[in-house]
Design an enzyme around this catalytic site. Structure first.
Site, PDB file in Angstrom:
ATOM      1  N   ASP A 136       4.149  25.510 -24.011  1.00 59.46           N
ATOM      2  CA  ASP A 136       5.229  26.469 -23.777  1.00 59.46           C
ATOM      3  C   ASP A 136       6.173  26.412 -24.970  1.00 59.46           C
ATOM      4  OD1 ASP A 136       4.299  27.281 -21.268  1.00 59.46           O
ATOM      5  OD2 ASP A 136       5.429  25.728 -20.222  1.00 59.46           O
TER       6      ASP A 136
ATOM      7  N   ASP B  44       2.224  33.207 -19.616  1.00 57.33           N
ATOM      8  CA  ASP B  44       3.108  33.256 -18.444  1.00 57.33           C
ATOM      9  C   ASP B  44       3.738  34.642 -18.306  1.00 57.33           C
ATOM     10  OD1 ASP B  44       2.613  30.516 -18.084  1.00 57.33           O
ATOM     11  OD2 ASP B  44       4.441  29.931 -19.167  1.00 57.33           O
TER      12      ASP B  44
END
Length: 151
Positions: free
Chosen positions: A111, A130
């Site tokens: 991330d 995401d």
């Protein structure tokens, strides 16, 4: 075929951005894009959204495969789905596979998009996969709620 290409493009884009996140951000200070709002910050996520269910790799791999197979079967058996429905499902598949690749290859999901709403709320760090999963899911919810998913 178009929807497979869309999913593949999302997977490519996701993996490319994660490659650069690892190369440019890992072990370095975050890159500030907009002070007190948006920065690029490397994070290794061993859980799911918002960091829940840490260190459940096997569970996530199995569940992701079940979801992907379920979506593909649904798309193959329902030939009257609208373009919007197929696009949304392709987005979810692309995002799911992007994160699945990380889980299998690295043991965690990379991330790097870090949003902080001026100190009011520090949103969990996320990635492009995401984003596509969330956008695809929002489109799916709209289409199902307003019964616009079939021709």
């Amino acid at each position: 075929m178009l929807y497979a290409a869309i999913s593949l493009f999302i997977i490519f884009l996701d993996q490319l951005t994660k490659f650069y996140a690892i190369k440019m951000l890992k072990g370095n200070e975050p890159i500030i894009i907009i002070r007190n709002f948006l920065q690029l910050n490397y994070v290794e996520n061993f859980g799911a959204a918002f960091g829940i269910l840490q260190n459940k790799k096997v569970f996530f791999v199995i569940m992701t495969l079940v979801v992907i197979i379920g979506i593909v079967v649904y798309m193959k058996t329902n030939t009257n789905l609208t373009f919007s429905m197929k696009l949304a499902l392709a987005m979810v598949i692309g995002g799911a596979v992007g994160n699945l690749i990380d889980r299998i290859r690295l043991g965690y999901v990379v991330d790097f998009v870090d949003v902080n709403f001026w100190g009011i709320y520090d949103f969990p760090v996320f990635n492009l996969a995401d984003s596509f999963i969330v956008i695809g899911t929002i489109i799916l919810m709209y289409l199902v709620i307003f019964n616009k998913y079939e021709n």
